[in-house]
Design a protein around this motif. Sequence first.
Motif, PDB file in Angstrom:
ATOM      1  N   SER A   1       0.673  -1.406  -0.014  1.00 45.53           N
ATOM      2  CA  SER A   1      -0.022   0.174   0.158  1.00 45.53           C
ATOM      3  C   SER A   1       0.775   0.979  -0.054  1.00 45.53           C
ATOM      4  O   SER A   1       0.818   1.859  -0.529  1.00 45.53           O
ATOM      5  N   ALA A   2       2.296   1.182   0.751  1.00 43.01           N
ATOM      6  CA  ALA A   2       2.788   2.095   0.701  1.00 43.01           C
ATOM      7  C   ALA A   2       3.611   2.851  -0.398  1.00 43.01           C
ATOM      8  O   ALA A   2       3.883   3.615  -1.129  1.00 43.01           O
ATOM      9  N   VAL A   3       3.987   1.672  -1.149  1.00 39.08           N
ATOM     10  CA  VAL A   3       4.452   1.694  -2.606  1.00 39.08           C
ATOM     11  C   VAL A   3       3.463   2.447  -3.181  1.00 39.08           C
ATOM     12  O   VAL A   3       4.012   3.306  -3.910  1.00 39.08           O
ATOM     13  N   SER A   4       2.643   1.953  -3.565  1.00 37.69           N
ATOM     14  CA  SER A   4       0.836   1.912  -4.186  1.00 37.69           C
ATOM     15  C   SER A   4       1.447   3.941  -4.073  1.00 37.69           C
ATOM     16  O   SER A   4       1.036   4.072  -4.874  1.00 37.69           O
ATOM     17  N   HIS A   5       0.973   4.128  -2.645  1.00 45.45           N
ATOM     18  CA  HIS A   5       0.854   5.700  -2.518  1.00 45.45           C
ATOM     19  C   HIS A   5       1.760   6.516  -2.858  1.00 45.45           C
ATOM     20  O   HIS A   5       2.017   7.670  -3.744  1.00 45.45           O
ATOM     21  N   ARG A   6       3.027   5.823  -2.907  1.00 48.13           N
ATOM     22  CA  ARG A   6       4.404   6.996  -3.498  1.00 48.13           C
ATOM     23  C   ARG A   6       4.353   6.201  -5.167  1.00 48.13           C
ATOM     24  O   ARG A   6       4.139   7.641  -5.938  1.00 48.13           O
ATOM     25  N   LEU A   7       4.044   5.963  -6.046  1.00 48.33           N
ATOM     26  CA  LEU A   7       3.744   6.226  -7.035  1.00 48.33           C
ATOM     27  C   LEU A   7       2.745   6.938  -7.608  1.00 48.33           C
ATOM     28  O   LEU A   7       3.504   6.964  -8.344  1.00 48.33           O
ATOM     29  N   ALA A   8       1.686   6.618  -6.639  1.00 50.59           N
ATOM     30  CA  ALA A   8       0.539   7.665  -7.040  1.00 50.59           C
ATOM     31  C   ALA A   8       0.997   8.939  -7.338  1.00 50.59           C
ATOM     32  O   ALA A   8       0.282   9.393  -7.603  1.00 50.59           O
ATOM     33  N   GLY A   9       2.155   8.741  -6.209  1.00 48.76           N
ATOM     34  CA  GLY A   9       3.108  10.347  -5.918  1.00 48.76           C
ATOM     35  C   GLY A   9       3.455  10.919  -6.915  1.00 48.76           C
ATOM     36  O   GLY A   9       4.487  12.049  -6.354  1.00 48.76           O
ATOM     37  N   GLY A  10       3.908   9.942  -7.781  1.00 47.03           N
ATOM     38  CA  GLY A  10       5.019   9.989  -8.570  1.00 47.03           C
ATOM     39  C   GLY A  10       6.503  10.014  -8.560  1.00 47.03           C
ATOM     40  O   GLY A  10       7.303  10.421  -9.661  1.00 47.03           O
ATOM     41  N   GLU A  11       6.397   9.268  -7.153  1.00 45.85           N
ATOM     42  CA  GLU A  11       7.842   8.551  -7.366  1.00 45.85           C
ATOM     43  C   GLU A  11       7.537   7.245  -7.969  1.00 45.85           C
ATOM     44  O   GLU A  11       8.128   5.952  -7.345  1.00 45.85           O
ATOM     45  N   LEU A  12       8.171   7.646  -9.605  1.00 50.07           N
ATOM     46  CA  LEU A  12       8.292   6.144  -9.859  1.00 50.07           C
ATOM     47  C   LEU A  12       9.239   5.687  -9.635  1.00 50.07           C
ATOM     48  O   LEU A  12       9.415   4.089 -10.354  1.00 50.07           O
ATOM     49  N   ASP A  13      10.268   6.054  -9.107  1.00 47.70           N
ATOM     50  CA  ASP A  13      11.501   4.706  -8.307  1.00 47.70           C
ATOM     51  C   ASP A  13      11.468   3.698  -7.509  1.00 47.70           C
ATOM     52  O   ASP A  13      12.075   2.747  -6.772  1.00 47.70           O
ATOM     53  N   ALA A  14      10.001   3.904  -6.935  1.00 46.67           N
ATOM     54  CA  ALA A  14       9.607   2.840  -5.270  1.00 46.67           C
ATOM     55  C   ALA A  14       9.338   1.560  -6.008  1.00 46.67           C
ATOM     56  O   ALA A  14       8.588   1.535  -6.983  1.00 46.67           O
ATOM     57  N   ARG A  15       9.814   1.232  -5.360  1.00 48.65           N
ATOM     58  CA  ARG A  15       9.634  -0.816  -5.768  1.00 48.65           C
ATOM     59  C   ARG A  15       8.499  -1.604  -4.360  1.00 48.65           C
ATOM     60  O   ARG A  15       9.992  -1.086  -2.955  1.00 48.65           O
ATOM     61  N   ALA A  16       8.362  -2.454  -4.844  1.00 42.91           N
ATOM     62  CA  ALA A  16       8.013  -3.296  -3.239  1.00 42.91           C
ATOM     63  C   ALA A  16       9.050  -4.266  -3.623  1.00 42.91           C
ATOM     64  O   ALA A  16       9.464  -5.135  -4.391  1.00 42.91           O
ATOM     65  N   ARG A  17       9.326  -4.927  -1.803  1.00 38.91           N
ATOM     66  CA  ARG A  17       9.995  -5.866  -1.837  1.00 38.91           C
ATOM     67  C   ARG A  17       9.514  -7.053  -1.764  1.00 38.91           C
ATOM     68  O   ARG A  17       8.218  -7.270  -1.804  1.00 38.91           O
ATOM     69  N   VAL A  18       9.902  -7.999  -2.709  1.00 31.52           N
ATOM     70  CA  VAL A  18       9.461  -9.245  -3.631  1.00 31.52           C
ATOM     71  C   VAL A  18       9.994 -10.438  -2.414  1.00 31.52           C
ATOM     72  O   VAL A  18       9.133 -11.753  -2.755  1.00 31.52           O
ATOM     73  N   GLU A  19      10.333 -10.948  -1.305  1.00 32.60           N
ATOM     74  CA  GLU A  19      10.669 -11.127  -0.324  1.00 32.60           C
ATOM     75  C   GLU A  19       9.314 -11.273   0.649  1.00 32.60           C
ATOM     76  O   GLU A  19       9.332 -12.225   1.423  1.00 32.60           O
TER      77      GLU A  19
END
Length: 430
Positions: free
Chosen positions: A177-195
């Motif tokens: 959810s935090a990563v999706s909000h960062r992406l919605a805010g224009g932070e296109l480098d945000a990525r979710a951990r795949v662990e």
Amino acid sequence: MRRRIALLVAATTTLVLVAFLIPLAVLVRTVAFDRAVNTATTEAQALTSVVSTADRSTLELSVQRANAEGRFPVTVFLADGRRLGARAERTPAVRLAARGRSLTVDTGDGVAVLVSVGDSSGGQAVIRSVVGDRELMRGVHRAWLLLAGLGLVLLVLSVLVADRMARSLVRPTRELSAVSHRLAGGELDARARVEAPGEMRDVATALNHLASRIRELLAEEREYVADLSHRLRTPLMSLRLDAESLRDGEESRRITEHVDALQRAVTRIIEQAGRRSSQTPVPDSCDAAAVVSERLEFWSVLAEDTEREMRSEIAPGPLRVAVGDSELSDCVDALLGNVFAHTEEGVGFEVRLFSAEGFARLVVTDDGPGFDGLESGSGPLSRGASGSGSSGLGLDIARRAAGESGGSVTLGAGENGGARVVVDFGVPAE
């Protein structure tokens, strides 16, 4: 989610514990009862050989010793009516046992074990051993407390384990959810951990793929915009040369100004696309009074050529709004362009700019036929919606400019039945 999982596990564990502990508690009670009765029966049967063979004095000594060493009071009812040992009444149960039948009866405050045996005189004697309620419940309450404590410990452990497992599920969800909000805010480098465990790993991978795809699309958009600017430069340059070659100096100057305005508009489009693609857009502001006045001066020439009455009422500046001057100019041009495009020549219009309720309000009203579809809710405010064959993007430009500043756009009818557009622009924070 964590709370719901913990409550679900607590309820399920409670049902399981109740299903097992209640029968186990009943079993403990039954085992204690049978143990006490069997012990009393054994002590009573130990006297059967003495009652059958010994004389009275020996029998009396044996009964006294049994009462002194045993846990249960013993009474011997002889066939001649005499009684040895603990004091007790010759109840109907004793008389029934004297007929040769051993039995166990409830006395109200315990259990009486009656053993029938033949005495030395040839009659039928009865050995009576009494087990009280205290002996019947010996160790039962302690066992019940241990079972209750064990059940409580198991319940707490199950809730703790469930909470830990729920945390391992909720944490990746919150991170996504935090990563999706960062992406919605224009932070296109945000990525979710795949662990993350299980399906969460698939969701994180899909979100990262989506973020990468968005970044690629935005990069392609910037390339297309840059390519468009290069494609437009050649025809714009040719148009400028043609305008400069005109013999009429005034006409040449006017057309050249239009070409320059077109070139500035293309440049603004490129800049806006770049800002939308950036990670941290910088808020902009401008003096709305100055910008609107400048655009009215530009449109006044065309209004005079088309014999339109232009009425204006602009508040004295500065009147700051939380939108850039280029965006505000585009908004005013879109609104006035709609007036010229969708009304006949000679139709007048009015432009007012003033401060109202914490907003800078721009009102554009014309004397034309007005909007279609406002009553049914299918008006032209949506992007691409137009009932006159146009692109339907003019009002959407105004809507986006107002929305970026925290304002809004309202459509309505003017006093003379024409179209009325009210645009509220937010003011920048001090």
